[in-house]
Write an enzyme that holds these catalytic residues in place. Structure first.
Site, PDB file in Angstrom:
ATOM      1  N   GLY A 146     -32.916  16.667  20.179  1.00  0.00           N
ATOM      2  CA  GLY A 146     -32.337  15.361  19.894  1.00  0.00           C
ATOM      3  C   GLY A 146     -32.486  14.330  20.991  1.00  0.00           C
ATOM      4  O   GLY A 146     -32.101  13.175  20.812  1.00  0.00           O
ATOM      5  N   ALA A 147     -33.070  14.717  22.118  1.00  0.00           N
ATOM      6  CA  ALA A 147     -33.197  13.761  23.223  1.00  0.00           C
ATOM      7  C   ALA A 147     -34.062  12.564  22.826  1.00  0.00           C
ATOM      8  O   ALA A 147     -33.741  11.417  23.146  1.00  0.00           O
ATOM      9  CB  ALA A 147     -33.781  14.450  24.447  1.00  0.00           C
ATOM     10  N   ASP A 196     -34.474  11.375  19.869  1.00  0.00           N
ATOM     11  CA  ASP A 196     -33.751  10.552  18.903  1.00  0.00           C
ATOM     12  C   ASP A 196     -32.770   9.625  19.615  1.00  0.00           C
ATOM     13  O   ASP A 196     -32.671   8.433  19.295  1.00  0.00           O
ATOM     14  CB  ASP A 196     -32.989  11.435  17.912  1.00  0.00           C
ATOM     15  CG  ASP A 196     -33.897  12.417  17.197  1.00  0.00           C
ATOM     16  OD1 ASP A 196     -35.010  12.021  16.808  1.00  0.00           O
ATOM     17  OD2 ASP A 196     -33.499  13.585  17.046  1.00  0.00           O
ATOM     18  N   ASN A 252     -33.726   5.769  28.312  1.00  0.00           N
ATOM     19  CA  ASN A 252     -33.723   6.942  29.191  1.00  0.00           C
ATOM     20  C   ASN A 252     -32.306   7.457  29.427  1.00  0.00           C
ATOM     21  O   ASN A 252     -32.073   8.671  29.473  1.00  0.00           O
ATOM     22  CB  ASN A 252     -34.369   6.596  30.541  1.00  0.00           C
ATOM     23  CG  ASN A 252     -35.880   6.693  30.518  1.00  0.00           C
ATOM     24  OD1 ASN A 252     -36.461   7.301  29.633  1.00  0.00           O
ATOM     25  ND2 ASN A 252     -36.521   6.091  31.498  1.00  0.00           N
TER      26      ASN A 252
END
Length: 278
Positions: free
Chosen positions: A226-227, A229, A253
């Site tokens: 999920g990073a 997303d 980020n």
């Protein structure tokens, strides 16, 4: 005729059933899908948004989502099975839901995110989204992914997909380094803004005439699911607030980094966002 609703953000992509395998006897069942992770960011910052998503009548997380999917009776919800071996991740699709169709796009938006995970955002749907939103951000996974004979997720070359002809309709395409290898970066950056995520090395923003490298936010990683997303949602938030591209990437980020510190859909607190990012 009454005008359709105008939202800050429209999220187009399906919720999923995720099965995460981190080793023998270590399995986690969880709500997944880009729509779920992106919604976590949008809920945290309090923007007005809508979700166009589809699921089967087996969808088990209705109580965990603010904007429920359209349920298609007699079908299954998309399921991803993720097997982790160190930092490597192999994805299999255990079930695949119906696609999001153009008629599911019923609102206008300042920013839209096309975040398909299993081919559910059709080319004609993406075209409709581009007609209903000022800015469209697309995740490359929704443009490139296909399944091999064993059900494993692999990437097509962008030029071999029907989405290649729609690049000019997109404000931003976000790609991982692996997905970027399935593209001609120089060709893509002449047609739209390409943002390549690089994990611990941050991200790179490619426009027709510039490259901007933005450093990562250092955190202790627990689960990278999920990073990307959450990164995409952060970038969309920056565009919504009319920030320059470099600040959009810094905000992205930060949200991507918060996602990797938790397992599953993250719980986020907007009060912890550094003031200089907004």
């Amino acid at each position: 005729m009454r005008a359709p609703p105008l939202r800050d953000v429209l999220v187009v992509g399906n919720y999923c059933h995720d099965l995460l395998r981190h080793g023998p006897g270590r399995e986690t069942h969880a709500l997944g899908g880009s729509a779920a992770y992106i919604s976590a960011v949008l809920d945290a910052v309090g923007v007005d948004y809508a979700v166009a998503a589809v699921a089967g009548d087996d969808f088990r997380y209705a109580g965990q989502v603010r904007h429920p999917p359209r349920i298609v009776p007699g079908t299954r919800t998309t399921q991803f099975i993720a097997d982790f071996d160190g930092e490597a991740r192999t994805l299999h699709v255990g079930a695949k839901s119906e696609p999001v169709r153009p008629e599911d796009i019923t609102v206008d938006a300042r920013v839209a995110l096309a975040c398909g995970v299993a081919g559910e955002v059709l080319p004609e749907t993406l075209r409709r989204v581009s007609e209903r939103a000022r800015h469209v951000l697309a995740d490359a996974q929704g443009l490139l992914r296909t399944l091999d004979a064993d059900g494993r997720v692999v990437n097509l070359r962008l030029e071999d997909t029907p989405f290649d002809g729609l690049l000019e309709r997109l404000r931003v395409v976000k790609a991982s380094e692996e997905e970027a290898r399935a593209m001609d970066i120089e060709r893509v950056r002449q047609r739209t803004c390409l943002v390549v995520t690089r994990g611990l090395r941050g991200c790179s923003v490619f426009t027709a005439d510039a490259r901007i490298d933005v450093p990562a936010v250092p955190v202790e990683e627990v689960d990278a699911t999920g990073a990307g997303d959450c990164f995409l949602a952060g970038f969309a938030l920056g565009l919504l607030r009319e920030l320059p591209l470099e600040r959009c990437a810094s905000l992205a980020n930060w949200f991507g980094a918060q996602a990797v510190t938790q397992v599953g859909v993250p719980k986020l607190d907007a009060r912890s966002i550094p003031a200089d990012l907004l």
